[in-house]
Enzyme design. Structure first.
Site, PDB file in Angstrom:
ATOM      1  N   GLU A   6     -23.504 -28.436  29.646  1.00  0.00           N
ATOM      2  CA  GLU A   6     -23.946 -28.554  31.045  1.00  0.00           C
ATOM      3  C   GLU A   6     -25.208 -29.386  31.196  1.00  0.00           C
ATOM      4  O   GLU A   6     -25.579 -29.768  32.320  1.00  0.00           O
ATOM      5  CB  GLU A   6     -24.147 -27.159  31.655  1.00  0.00           C
ATOM      6  CG  GLU A   6     -25.410 -26.426  31.261  1.00  0.00           C
ATOM      7  CD  GLU A   6     -25.341 -25.727  29.913  1.00  0.00           C
ATOM      8  OE1 GLU A   6     -26.199 -24.867  29.655  1.00  0.00           O
ATOM      9  OE2 GLU A   6     -24.432 -26.037  29.099  1.00  0.00           O
ATOM     10  N   HIS A  59     -25.171 -27.070  24.494  1.00  0.00           N
ATOM     11  CA  HIS A  59     -25.098 -26.954  25.952  1.00  0.00           C
ATOM     12  C   HIS A  59     -24.463 -28.183  26.615  1.00  0.00           C
ATOM     13  O   HIS A  59     -25.169 -29.145  26.938  1.00  0.00           O
ATOM     14  CB  HIS A  59     -26.502 -26.772  26.520  1.00  0.00           C
ATOM     15  CG  HIS A  59     -27.100 -25.438  26.249  1.00  0.00           C
ATOM     16  ND1 HIS A  59     -27.137 -24.432  27.186  1.00  0.00           N
ATOM     17  CD2 HIS A  59     -27.689 -24.926  25.135  1.00  0.00           C
ATOM     18  CE1 HIS A  59     -27.726 -23.359  26.677  1.00  0.00           C
ATOM     19  NE2 HIS A  59     -28.064 -23.640  25.422  1.00  0.00           N
ATOM     20  N   CYS A  72     -23.854 -20.892  24.389  1.00  0.00           N
ATOM     21  CA  CYS A  72     -25.052 -20.368  23.736  1.00  0.00           C
ATOM     22  C   CYS A  72     -25.107 -18.843  23.876  1.00  0.00           C
ATOM     23  O   CYS A  72     -24.387 -18.139  23.188  1.00  0.00           O
ATOM     24  CB  CYS A  72     -26.296 -21.053  24.303  1.00  0.00           C
ATOM     25  SG  CYS A  72     -27.778 -20.838  23.288  1.00  0.00           S
TER      26      CYS A  72
END
EC number: 6.3.5.3
Length: 232
Positions: free
Chosen positions: A196, A194, A85
């Site tokens: 994660e 994302h 991002c």
């Protein structure tokens, strides 16, 4: 394996990235934007957030932070680097990746679970995926629309440097539904969604099996660890 996570003023997802790295089986090393020391890490993650408040352009000021001198040098020598991002925005601003990110087509911030198709599973960060794998990971951005000149876009497509595309609808107006790209060497990857935030059951996207059970993002981190083991 030691993977560094760089914290910039305004980073929001640095601790999430460190957690993902640990869950994948590597050591997470905290790095500070104002330093000139990578502390001997084997790979790097530039996390999501709003570095310097997105002043000027998202990622523009962060790309000039002291540590980016070391990041650029390491990337050019082959170190794996993942920009997520805001980190993706930094990589384009630092000219480690082609193209750029602008305001979403809708003019609004987007936050949702997003379908992706892995277009390139030969990069350091995507080698663990099957060809054309379809995954779901969270997306949250205000300036996530990927733009590039016609010549650059042709090169990215022709050289197979599109890492991932949006499926199930283009959320931000990115050209050719592009969600992520890589450099020619395959060690530097920028990804707008994302991974994660989809690494541990109970905290990820919903799946057909159970709510919040999606862990598709973990493969980005296990991929780079596996690649390091193969290289050694």
């Amino acid at each position: 394996m030691r993977i560094g996570v760089v914290t910039f003023p305004g980073s929001l997802d640095d601790r999430d990235a460190a957690r993902a790295i640990r869950l994948a089986g590597a050591d997470a090393v905290a790095l500070w934007h104002g330093d000139h020391d990578l502390h001997g890490v084997d790979a790097l993650v530039l996390p999501g957030g709003f570095s310097y408040g997105d002043y000027l352009r998202a990622g523009a000021i962060a790309s000039l932070s002291p540590i980016m001198t070391e990041v650029i040098a390491a990337a050019n020598q082959g170190m794996p680097v993942l920009g997520i991002c805001n980190g993706f925005q930094m990589l384009t601003e630092a000219h480690l990746l082609d193209g750029g990110l602008i305001r979403n087509e809708t003019g609004r911030f987007i936050c949702r679970d997003q379908g992706l198709r892995i277009e390139n599973n030969a990069s350091d960060w995507t080698s663990g995926f099957a060809a054309n794998a379809e995954i779901v990971i969270p997306l949250k951005n205000g300036e996530g629309s990927f733009m590039a000149s016609a010549e650059t876009l042709k090169a990215l497509e022709g050289e197979g440097r599109i890492v991932a595309r949006y499926i199930g609808g283009n959320p931000n107006g990115s050209l050719n539904d592009i969600a992520g790209v890589t450099n020619a060497r395959g060690n530097v990857v920028g990804l707008m969604p994302h991974p994660e935030h989809a690494v541990e059951a109970g905290f990820g996207p919903d799946t057909d099996d159970a709510m919040a059970s999606g862990i598709d993002g973990l493969t980005f981190f296990t991929s780079v660890i596996t690649q390091a083991l193969i290289a050694h």
